[in-house]
Scaffold this motif. Structure first.
Motif, PDB file in Angstrom:
ATOM      1  N   VAL A 163      10.084  -5.221  -2.153  1.00  0.00           N
ATOM      2  CA  VAL A 163       8.715  -4.801  -1.862  1.00  0.00           C
ATOM      3  C   VAL A 163       8.698  -3.430  -1.202  1.00  0.00           C
ATOM      4  O   VAL A 163       7.895  -2.565  -1.557  1.00  0.00           O
ATOM      5  CB  VAL A 163       8.013  -5.843  -0.968  1.00  0.00           C
ATOM      6  CG1 VAL A 163       6.648  -5.342  -0.507  1.00  0.00           C
ATOM      7  CG2 VAL A 163       7.857  -7.158  -1.720  1.00  0.00           C
ATOM      8  N   ILE A 164       9.567  -3.218  -0.231  1.00  0.00           N
ATOM      9  CA  ILE A 164       9.659  -1.922   0.452  1.00  0.00           C
ATOM     10  C   ILE A 164      10.882  -1.186  -0.079  1.00  0.00           C
ATOM     11  O   ILE A 164      12.017  -1.630   0.119  1.00  0.00           O
ATOM     12  CB  ILE A 164       9.780  -2.093   1.977  1.00  0.00           C
ATOM     13  CG1 ILE A 164       8.566  -2.849   2.523  1.00  0.00           C
ATOM     14  CG2 ILE A 164       9.901  -0.734   2.662  1.00  0.00           C
ATOM     15  CD1 ILE A 164       8.644  -3.124   4.015  1.00  0.00           C
ATOM     16  N   ARG A 165      10.658  -0.081  -0.763  1.00  0.00           N
ATOM     17  CA  ARG A 165      11.762   0.719  -1.297  1.00  0.00           C
ATOM     18  C   ARG A 165      11.286   2.143  -1.517  1.00  0.00           C
ATOM     19  O   ARG A 165      10.078   2.415  -1.469  1.00  0.00           O
ATOM     20  CB  ARG A 165      12.303   0.108  -2.580  1.00  0.00           C
ATOM     21  CG  ARG A 165      11.336   0.081  -3.750  1.00  0.00           C
ATOM     22  CD  ARG A 165      11.952  -0.664  -4.923  1.00  0.00           C
ATOM     23  NE  ARG A 165      11.094  -0.744  -6.089  1.00  0.00           N
ATOM     24  CZ  ARG A 165      11.144   0.078  -7.129  1.00  0.00           C
ATOM     25  NH1 ARG A 165      12.021   1.081  -7.139  1.00  0.00           N
ATOM     26  NH2 ARG A 165      10.326  -0.070  -8.162  1.00  0.00           N
ATOM     27  N   PRO A 166      12.203   3.083  -1.749  1.00  0.00           N
ATOM     28  CA  PRO A 166      11.792   4.470  -1.961  1.00  0.00           C
ATOM     29  C   PRO A 166      10.921   4.636  -3.208  1.00  0.00           C
ATOM     30  O   PRO A 166      10.852   3.761  -4.068  1.00  0.00           O
ATOM     31  CB  PRO A 166      13.135   5.203  -2.123  1.00  0.00           C
ATOM     32  CG  PRO A 166      14.141   4.310  -1.481  1.00  0.00           C
ATOM     33  CD  PRO A 166      13.664   2.916  -1.707  1.00  0.00           C
ATOM     34  N   GLU A 167      10.263   5.776  -3.281  1.00  0.00           N
ATOM     35  CA  GLU A 167       9.479   6.098  -4.470  1.00  0.00           C
ATOM     36  C   GLU A 167      10.348   6.099  -5.724  1.00  0.00           C
ATOM     37  O   GLU A 167      11.526   6.461  -5.681  1.00  0.00           O
ATOM     38  CB  GLU A 167       8.868   7.492  -4.345  1.00  0.00           C
ATOM     39  CG  GLU A 167       7.641   7.580  -3.500  1.00  0.00           C
ATOM     40  CD  GLU A 167       6.986   8.951  -3.635  1.00  0.00           C
ATOM     41  OE1 GLU A 167       6.004   9.172  -2.925  1.00  0.00           O
ATOM     42  OE2 GLU A 167       7.443   9.791  -4.440  1.00  0.00           O
ATOM     43  N   GLU A 168       9.743   5.709  -6.808  1.00  0.00           N
ATOM     44  CA  GLU A 168      10.387   5.835  -8.106  1.00  0.00           C
ATOM     45  C   GLU A 168       9.612   6.894  -8.895  1.00  0.00           C
ATOM     46  O   GLU A 168       8.443   6.672  -9.256  1.00  0.00           O
ATOM     47  CB  GLU A 168      10.378   4.504  -8.841  1.00  0.00           C
ATOM     48  CG  GLU A 168      11.155   4.531 -10.141  1.00  0.00           C
ATOM     49  CD  GLU A 168      11.258   3.160 -10.780  1.00  0.00           C
ATOM     50  OE1 GLU A 168      11.387   3.107 -12.011  1.00  0.00           O
ATOM     51  OE2 GLU A 168      11.206   2.151 -10.045  1.00  0.00           O
ATOM     52  N   ALA A 201       4.135   7.682   1.403  1.00  0.00           N
ATOM     53  CA  ALA A 201       4.127   8.785   2.360  1.00  0.00           C
ATOM     54  C   ALA A 201       5.399   8.749   3.199  1.00  0.00           C
ATOM     55  O   ALA A 201       5.915   7.674   3.510  1.00  0.00           O
ATOM     56  CB  ALA A 201       2.893   8.698   3.253  1.00  0.00           C
ATOM     57  N   SER A 202       5.886   9.910   3.574  1.00  0.00           N
ATOM     58  CA  SER A 202       7.132   9.982   4.352  1.00  0.00           C
ATOM     59  C   SER A 202       6.976   9.339   5.725  1.00  0.00           C
ATOM     60  O   SER A 202       7.959   8.922   6.334  1.00  0.00           O
ATOM     61  CB  SER A 202       7.581  11.432   4.494  1.00  0.00           C
ATOM     62  OG  SER A 202       6.561  12.205   5.119  1.00  0.00           O
ATOM     63  N   CYS A 203       5.740   9.234   6.216  1.00  0.00           N
ATOM     64  CA  CYS A 203       5.493   8.564   7.492  1.00  0.00           C
ATOM     65  C   CYS A 203       4.782   7.229   7.282  1.00  0.00           C
ATOM     66  O   CYS A 203       4.250   6.654   8.229  1.00  0.00           O
ATOM     67  CB  CYS A 203       4.681   9.471   8.422  1.00  0.00           C
ATOM     68  SG  CYS A 203       3.079   9.987   7.746  1.00  0.00           S
ATOM     69  N   GLY A 204       4.779   6.751   6.041  1.00  0.00           N
ATOM     70  CA  GLY A 204       4.187   5.457   5.726  1.00  0.00           C
ATOM     71  C   GLY A 204       5.260   4.412   5.516  1.00  0.00           C
ATOM     72  O   GLY A 204       6.425   4.600   5.876  1.00  0.00           O
ATOM     73  N   LEU A 205       4.884   3.307   4.859  1.00  0.00           N
ATOM     74  CA  LEU A 205       5.808   2.191   4.733  1.00  0.00           C
ATOM     75  C   LEU A 205       5.844   1.578   3.343  1.00  0.00           C
ATOM     76  O   LEU A 205       6.908   1.448   2.741  1.00  0.00           O
ATOM     77  CB  LEU A 205       5.442   1.092   5.742  1.00  0.00           C
ATOM     78  CG  LEU A 205       6.258  -0.200   5.686  1.00  0.00           C
ATOM     79  CD1 LEU A 205       7.723   0.080   6.036  1.00  0.00           C
ATOM     80  CD2 LEU A 205       5.673  -1.260   6.604  1.00  0.00           C
ATOM     81  N   LEU A 206       4.680   1.199   2.804  1.00  0.00           N
ATOM     82  CA  LEU A 206       4.660   0.337   1.631  1.00  0.00           C
ATOM     83  C   LEU A 206       4.763   1.080   0.305  1.00  0.00           C
ATOM     84  O   LEU A 206       5.415   0.611  -0.624  1.00  0.00           O
ATOM     85  CB  LEU A 206       3.373  -0.501   1.630  1.00  0.00           C
ATOM     86  CG  LEU A 206       3.337  -1.681   2.584  1.00  0.00           C
ATOM     87  CD1 LEU A 206       2.012  -2.425   2.441  1.00  0.00           C
ATOM     88  CD2 LEU A 206       4.486  -2.631   2.309  1.00  0.00           C
ATOM     89  N   GLY A 207       4.083   2.206   0.183  1.00  0.00           N
ATOM     90  CA  GLY A 207       3.929   2.832  -1.124  1.00  0.00           C
ATOM     91  C   GLY A 207       2.795   2.168  -1.882  1.00  0.00           C
ATOM     92  O   GLY A 207       2.537   0.974  -1.712  1.00  0.00           O
ATOM     93  N   GLY A 208       2.104   2.946  -2.705  1.00  0.00           N
ATOM     94  CA  GLY A 208       0.964   2.395  -3.420  1.00  0.00           C
ATOM     95  C   GLY A 208       0.546   3.280  -4.572  1.00  0.00           C
ATOM     96  O   GLY A 208       1.330   4.076  -5.101  1.00  0.00           O
ATOM     97  N   GLU A 209      -0.722   3.157  -4.950  1.00  0.00           N
ATOM     98  CA  GLU A 209      -1.247   3.870  -6.105  1.00  0.00           C
ATOM     99  C   GLU A 209      -2.300   4.900  -5.728  1.00  0.00           C
ATOM    100  O   GLU A 209      -2.980   5.429  -6.601  1.00  0.00           O
ATOM    101  CB  GLU A 209      -1.841   2.861  -7.094  1.00  0.00           C
ATOM    102  CG  GLU A 209      -0.828   1.838  -7.597  1.00  0.00           C
ATOM    103  CD  GLU A 209      -1.432   0.836  -8.547  1.00  0.00           C
ATOM    104  OE1 GLU A 209      -2.666   0.615  -8.475  1.00  0.00           O
ATOM    105  OE2 GLU A 209      -0.695   0.271  -9.372  1.00  0.00           O
TER     106      GLU A 209
END
Length: 305
Positions: A163-168, A201-209
């Motif tokens: 669920v939590i991983r770097p951007e693809e 975001a580099s200061c965020g956590l989850l990633g989204g759309e």
């Protein structure tokens, strides 16, 4: 947050002949007593145990048969220092077992946030996003009086299913190409949906759309303000996959954030993210991925340099 809990451990129903191989160790239930963990689960290290010598803790409450308090369990404490996805690997060597991850909640008791079982000799793998906290990991028999030897390990999970991983980049590129325009002096509305491998975001956590495009005809100082139904993070990039120009996140308990940056002419991208996981599933016994959805607004304005 969209949750699709499924009945757990339905595929682990044990035939009577298989269960008969396990000695009947505990023929009557005990009164469950929640105790502090006697064992510690360390990141990257294998723990071994034999639940025929139990810790006498309260036990799990997601087993397929039996009741809490059958007194054949081991209780581990696991401290998370950094928010990330964690992969638990559990191998019951001589019995049909189950692991459950629990977290302290307000009031009495604990909340089960993940559960997985396996037959003897088969490995159960459970990946969960966890924020900094002290968790309980319980090893238990999946059926009445199941007990025996096992191994248990936890590692950071950076796989494509985490669920939590770097951007693809392949997932973020189309978000940039279709990003709605954010104009100075106007307000943008949106709905954040967390997405594994999405724009993070580099200061965020989850990633989204949630990606917006900011197009400037001339250099300008731009101030962005965002408010959301969750604790947001806001980042400006000069390119879809470029390093951030600026990134800021809301403080704990706050739902607004502001960033200001001097930007050259051209296209820039604004990424909105969350700093926290979604609310846990209060039913307690199901795997919960901590995903999040919520509305937000972004105000953009040009300010004097």
């Amino acid at each position: 947050m969209k949750l699709s809990p499924a009945p757990l451990l339905a595929a682990l129903l044990c035939a009577l002949s298989a269960c008969a191989k396990v000695p009947r160790i505990n023929t009557s239930p005990d009164t469950p007593v929640l105790t502090e963990p006697k064992r510690t689960l360390e990141l990257g290290k294998v723990s071994r145990g034999d639940t025929r010598s139990p810790d006498h803790s309260g036990g799990s409450y997601c087993k397929n048969g039996g009741r809490v308090g059958q007194d054949l369990d081991h209780l581990y404490g696991f401290e998370v220092r950094e928010a990330a996805s964690y992969r638990f690997e559990f191998l019951p060597e001589t019995f049909e077992g189950v692991i459950q991850i629990q977290q302290k909640i307000k009031g009495p008791g604990r909340l089960g946030i993940g559960c997985k079982g396996a037959h003897a000799g088969q490995k159960a793998t459970l990946s969960l996003p966890l924020e900094p906290d002290f968790y309980w990991v319980i090893v238990d028999g999946n059926l009445w009086d199941e007990a025996g030897t096992y191994t248990l390990r936890v590692d950071r999970d950076t796989s494509k299913t985490a669920v939590i991983r770097p951007e693809e980049p392949a997932l973020v590129a189309p978000l940039c190409s279709s990003a709605p325009l954010l104009r100075p002096g106007e307000r943008a509305y949106g709905e954040f949906q967390s997405k594994s491998g999405g724009a993070r975001a580099s200061c965020g956590l989850l990633g989204g759309e949630s990606v917006h495009r900011l197009s400037l005809a001339a250099p300008a100082r731009i101030r962005l303000r965002a408010a959301a139904h969750f604790q947001p993070a806001l980042e400006i990039r000069s390119g879809c996959h470029d390093k951030p120009v600026v990134c800021a996140h809301a403080d704990a308990g706050q739902y607004e954030v502001e960033v200001t940056a001097d930007l050259p002419a051209g296209d820039h991208f604004v990424v909105l993210d969350s700093t926290r996981l979604g609310d846990r599933n209060t039913s307690g016994s199901h795997r919960d991925e901590g995903r999040l959805a919520g509305l937000y607004v972004i105000d953009a304005e040009e300010v004097a340099q």
